[in-house]
Motif scaffolding. Structure first.
Motif, PDB file in Angstrom:
ATOM      1  N   ILE A   1       0.831  -1.199   0.000  1.00  0.00           N
ATOM      2  CA  ILE A   1       0.000   0.000   0.000  1.00  0.00           C
ATOM      3  C   ILE A   1       0.870   1.256   0.000  1.00  0.00           C
ATOM      4  O   ILE A   1       0.629   2.213  -0.733  1.00  0.00           O
ATOM      5  N   GLY A   2       1.921   1.238   0.819  1.00  0.00           N
ATOM      6  CA  GLY A   2       2.771   2.407   0.950  1.00  0.00           C
ATOM      7  C   GLY A   2       3.633   2.702  -0.257  1.00  0.00           C
ATOM      8  O   GLY A   2       4.160   3.809  -0.395  1.00  0.00           O
ATOM      9  N   LYS A   3       3.799   1.719  -1.131  1.00  0.00           N
ATOM     10  CA  LYS A   3       4.657   1.888  -2.299  1.00  0.00           C
ATOM     11  C   LYS A   3       3.903   2.371  -3.534  1.00  0.00           C
ATOM     12  O   LYS A   3       4.475   2.435  -4.627  1.00  0.00           O
ATOM     13  N   MET A   4       2.634   2.720  -3.383  1.00  0.00           N
ATOM     14  CA  MET A   4       1.840   3.133  -4.543  1.00  0.00           C
ATOM     15  C   MET A   4       2.222   4.523  -5.062  1.00  0.00           C
ATOM     16  O   MET A   4       2.025   4.818  -6.238  1.00  0.00           O
ATOM     17  N   GLY A   5       2.759   5.375  -4.176  1.00  0.00           N
ATOM     18  CA  GLY A   5       3.146   6.706  -4.631  1.00  0.00           C
ATOM     19  C   GLY A   5       2.444   7.812  -3.875  1.00  0.00           C
ATOM     20  O   GLY A   5       1.706   7.575  -2.916  1.00  0.00           O
ATOM     21  N   ARG A   6       2.661   9.037  -4.308  1.00  0.00           N
ATOM     22  CA  ARG A   6       2.105  10.221  -3.660  1.00  0.00           C
ATOM     23  C   ARG A   6       0.678  10.477  -4.106  1.00  0.00           C
ATOM     24  O   ARG A   6       0.334  10.356  -5.288  1.00  0.00           O
ATOM     25  N   LEU A   7      -0.166  10.848  -3.149  1.00  0.00           N
ATOM     26  CA  LEU A   7      -1.531  11.271  -3.452  1.00  0.00           C
ATOM     27  C   LEU A   7      -1.497  12.625  -4.152  1.00  0.00           C
ATOM     28  O   LEU A   7      -0.680  13.483  -3.801  1.00  0.00           O
ATOM     29  N   THR A   8      -2.376  12.832  -5.112  1.00  0.00           N
ATOM     30  CA  THR A   8      -2.275  14.037  -5.945  1.00  0.00           C
ATOM     31  C   THR A   8      -3.512  14.921  -5.953  1.00  0.00           C
ATOM     32  O   THR A   8      -3.439  16.065  -6.423  1.00  0.00           O
ATOM     33  N   GLU A   9      -4.656  14.434  -5.451  1.00  0.00           N
ATOM     34  CA  GLU A   9      -5.865  15.264  -5.467  1.00  0.00           C
ATOM     35  C   GLU A   9      -6.840  14.771  -4.402  1.00  0.00           C
ATOM     36  O   GLU A   9      -6.777  13.617  -3.970  1.00  0.00           O
ATOM     37  N   PRO A  10      -7.731  15.643  -3.922  1.00  0.00           N
ATOM     38  CA  PRO A  10      -8.694  15.234  -2.898  1.00  0.00           C
ATOM     39  C   PRO A  10      -9.608  14.124  -3.413  1.00  0.00           C
ATOM     40  O   PRO A  10     -10.004  14.133  -4.591  1.00  0.00           O
ATOM     41  N   MET A  11      -9.945  13.182  -2.526  1.00  0.00           N
ATOM     42  CA  MET A  11     -10.795  12.063  -2.893  1.00  0.00           C
ATOM     43  C   MET A  11     -11.898  11.892  -1.847  1.00  0.00           C
ATOM     44  O   MET A  11     -11.700  12.168  -0.661  1.00  0.00           O
ATOM     45  N   TYR A  12     -13.049  11.399  -2.317  1.00  0.00           N
ATOM     46  CA  TYR A  12     -14.219  11.257  -1.457  1.00  0.00           C
ATOM     47  C   TYR A  12     -14.823   9.877  -1.645  1.00  0.00           C
ATOM     48  O   TYR A  12     -14.979   9.402  -2.784  1.00  0.00           O
TER      49      TYR A  12
END
Length: 789
Positions: free
Chosen positions: A131-142
């Motif tokens: 899970i931690g290796k997926m990368g950086r979050l880039t936008e708000p999610m709902y």
């Protein structure tokens, strides 16, 4: 994504709920030789391999030359201080610092398309490392109610939705605001200010799980909940005692300070159930001796204490010191210090009429000969530093054990003087700053009075929930919204099944995050992810690059200025997130000029200066290279406490009764070397000789044989606190040099075994280093039992 073929358990397809824990599957365990020293060339190779894996070798290496440098950015990993004077131009960082930066500087991205392709359930089938290796979050999610996939949401709509939930609560106390230790001083100050203006002191934070015990012990005895030494003190002291802490993994840059002290003549005593490599030796990769030489031998004496045998060990040392004092009157105890600075000395001495040294030796697990050797190292020295970590703070009697450490230092007059005192080694890089900024569920009236005088509103006076009480309140539906400023709440807390059930009762969970973690997948009826800038990112406000500030574990406040281009143009810094949240929620009801603080970090620091002692001329002093030291009365020999005036009390404590049934073992959870708190960097625990596996249990060779097991056996682990069966299935036994009837496992894989009621007295922290377990051969049908829990 590959299909997860691991056995399904508590959260299988039948329940339609995501996994609250890591999948129950084994990898390909390989055992190597245990380490005899830490760091060196292997650390360099391991660190830079992470930069390559994250596809950020050039970008990340460029940033490394600015990390922990004056005018650069503060390492997002541990809180060990930077040298006040010269800093290494080659690299003022450690292996774990490089790995933390690699995760921030990664070029991998998680976009809305990623969430469209991957449901919450499918993502939860992965382990924390994946899970931690997926990368950086880039936008708000709902994630809408009954939704299966996160969906993109605009920033404005996200804040509107959060505000609607907050304003719909029957009471402000139905919300809780959690804080991670990476949060800056500026954000932390505004975050607690918003919570108080909203109307609650429900501010659980990561201190509630790591060093609340230290604060509880120190505030009532020496008048300040922090350490009393500086980094320079390590260089010139005579004795360093490291108890319940593993510097080679938890704070690797501490090894440099230990090596300097050692070079200048200091003796080092290590107290720990495991003979950790970082306690034994150090190869400094920036020195020839650390590359091709023998490095530095650290511990002069290793005391292999039993889990929770520390109190017996400390009292045994006191008895031996008293014996040496009687033989050498006035040369072991500092009677002038005792008379002028302490209270309760006579009652303290009287207790030893009731203790037997041989019984204490047996309870500690350390030989009498070794204890005499330790006492003789300490007896005729005054400059003594005692360091500790969660090996003490997460014991049920951790507060009392720290007070017992203080008893020894008070006998010696070894606190409140140069090169002597206490050093709780903190974890996250600003966990201490958070508390200084009033991230605290129990603010004092003095703190609240200053806020009221400056901002003009009456903050709530009732104490709020800490982490454990917040979890219970969620379970009882007294808290209906959890806002997390960073961190991985689920994986950091105890009693995973209970905590997951509590989180699922919430109306809304909100996580401010840089990367995906399991707390995004175990959520309330609705969930929101707000992506934010990392410590190393350039933070532009009104066209200018900004800096934030942090406080290290020795009370130095310094600036931190990111220098990497963010991976997305749709990220907002944490300070502005708080301000936007406040404006959306409070609107015209607020008396705080949130827009002003949204636009200017300097203005935030001006407000901090007016509300928190020690920050006079904040904006000016923090711009000085290296920052500034906060006042520390105890460091100056002034012990100002509520109950004892200007004297530090000797404390009367008790020996715990550590009784185990014949088929029980004592378990302590720990992190691997490839891990920082809940962040899993890799699957190798290099110093303990474990590769490509986390589901292991370290056991004494005699216990393995007497239990009818053999090394390599697959086993299931059980805990029965509160008459509830808790199960952690499918672990592999690893034979290790550890006291009999003691075991060690990794967290968060065994957090499920730590009862929510197994807490430290006074500090209410999870007692994750003191868990009674039973070990049984693995039963393939165990998953059916888990699913019925």
């Amino acid at each position: 994504m590959k299909e997860d073929k691991s056995p399904k358990g508590i959260n299988d397809k039948i329940t339609k709920e995501p996994n609250a824990e890591n999948p129950y599957k084994l990898l390909d365990l390989k055992l190597t030789k245990t380490g005899k020293w830490a760091a060196g060339v292997p650390a360099v190779i391991s660190a830079f391999s992470d930069l390559i894996e994250e596809k950020t070798l050039v970008r990340g290496t460029k940033a490394l030359f600015k990390m922990n440098q004056k005018g650069g950015f503060d390492c997002p990993s541990c809180a060990w201080p930077d040298p006040d004077d010269d800093r290494s131009p080659l690299g003022e960082y450690c292996e774990n610092g490089v790995k933390a930066l690699a995760e921030e500087a990664t070029t991998k991205k998680i976009t809305a398309e990623f969430f469209k392709q991957n449901s919450v359930y499918d993502l939860a089938q992965l382990d924390d490392y994946q899970i931690g290796k997926m990368g950086r979050l880039t936008e708000p999610m709902y994630l809408p109610k009954n939704g299966t996939h996160y969906e993109p949401i605009s920033w404005d709509n996200a804040f509107t939705k959060i505000a609607e939930h907050l304003n719909a609560l029957d009471s402000p106390d139905e919300a809780a605001f959690y804080t991670s230790g990476r949060t800056s001083n500026e954000t932390s100050f505004l975050y607690q200010l918003f919570a108080k203006e909203f109307g609650t002191n429900n501010m659980p934070d990561c201190s509630n799980m790591c060093h609340e015990t230290s604060g509880s012990a120190l505030r009532t005895t020496i008048g300040i909940g922090k350490g009393t030494v500086t980094l320079d003190d390590f260089y010139d002291t005579d004795v360093i005692v490291i108890i319940g802490q593993n510097p080679g993994t938890n704070a690797p840059r501490m090894l440099t300070a230990l090596a300097k002290g050692k070079k200048n003549g200091a003796k080092i005593i290590a107290v720990n159930p495991l003979p950790e490599a970082g306690l034994m030796g150090f190869h400094n990769p920036q020195e020839i001796n650390g590359i091709i030489g023998n490095g530095v031998k650290l511990a002069d004496l290793f005391l292999p204490v039993k889990i929770n045998g520390d109190m017996a060990l400390l009292k045994a040392l006191e008895i031996i010191l008293l014996e040496l004092e009687n033989k050498n009157p006035g040369k072991v105890f500092d009677y002038d210090f005792i008379k002028e600075k302490t209270t309760g000395y006579e009652a303290f001495l009287k207790q030893f009429d009731n203790y037997n040294l041989d019984e204490l030796v047996q309870l500690s697990g350390v030989s009498k000969e070794a204890l005499y050797e330790a006492a003789e190292i300490i007896a005729f020295k005054k400059r003594i530093i005692v360091c500790w970590g969660m090996g003490l703070t997460q014991q049920p009697n951790g507060v009392e054990m720290i007070r017992e450490i203080l008893n020894i230092l008070l006998l010696k007059g070894s606190i409140g003087k140069p090169d002597a005192g206490v050093c709780p080694v903190r974890g996250h890089s600003n966990v201490q700053g958070n508390r200084t900024m009033m991230i605290d569920e129990k603010p004092t009236n003095e703190q609240l009075d200053r806020l009221q005088a400056y901002f003009g509103f009456n903050p709530p006076r009732k104490h709020g929930y800490d982490v454990v009480r917040a979890i219970k309140a969620m379970k009882e539906e007294k808290v209906k919204l959890l806002f997390c400023m960073g961190g991985n709440f689920l994986s950091a807390t105890s009693d995973t099944t209970y905590t997951a059930s509590a989180l699922r009762k919430l109306n809304l969970t909100v996580n401010v995050s840089t990367k995906l973690n399991r707390s995004h997948l175990i959520h309330g009826q609705e969930a929101i992810i707000l992506p934010t800038l990392s410590r190393s990112d350039i933070d532009i406000v009104n066209g200018e690059a900004q800096f934030i500030t942090t406080e290290n574990s020795m009370g130095v406040v310094q600036s931190s200025k990111g220098m990497l281009k963010p991976v997305s143009d749709n990220l907002i810094n944490e300070t502005q997130i708080v301000c936007k949240l406040a404006m959306a929620t409070l609107g015209n009801k607020s008396v705080v000029d949130w827009q002003r603080y949204h636009d200017s970090y300097d203005d935030v620091r001006d407000a901090i200066e007016k509300c928190i002692p020690g920050f006079e001329n904040y904006n000016e002093k923090v711009r000085q290279k290296g920052g500034f030291h906060l006042p520390n009365a105890a460091r100056d020999g002034k012990f100002i406490t509520k109950d004892f005036g200007d004297r530090a009390p000797f404390t009367l404590t008790e020996i715990p009764k550590n009784e185990l049934a014949p088929d029980e073992y004592m378990m302590a959870s720990t992190r691997t070397h490839d891990q920082f708190n809940t962040t899993i960097y890799g699957l190798d625990d290099r110093y303990r000789g474990v590769k490509n596996e986390r589901r292991v249990i370290f056991m004494n060779e005699k216990d393995i044989e007497q239990g009818g097991f053999k090394a390599g056996d697959k086993v299931d682990l059980f805990n029965y606190d509160d008459n509830i069966e808790r199960i952690a299935p499918l672990f592999v036994i690893v034979s290790y040099q550890i006291p009999e009837k003691n075991t060690v496992t990794y967290f968060p894989e065994t957090n499920v075994l730590v009862s929510v009621n197994n807490v430290v007295k006074d500090s209410n922290m999870p007692a994750s280093k003191y868990v009674k377990i039973k070990v049984r051969k693995h039963d393939p049908k165990i998953y059916e039992r888990i699913s019925r829990l």
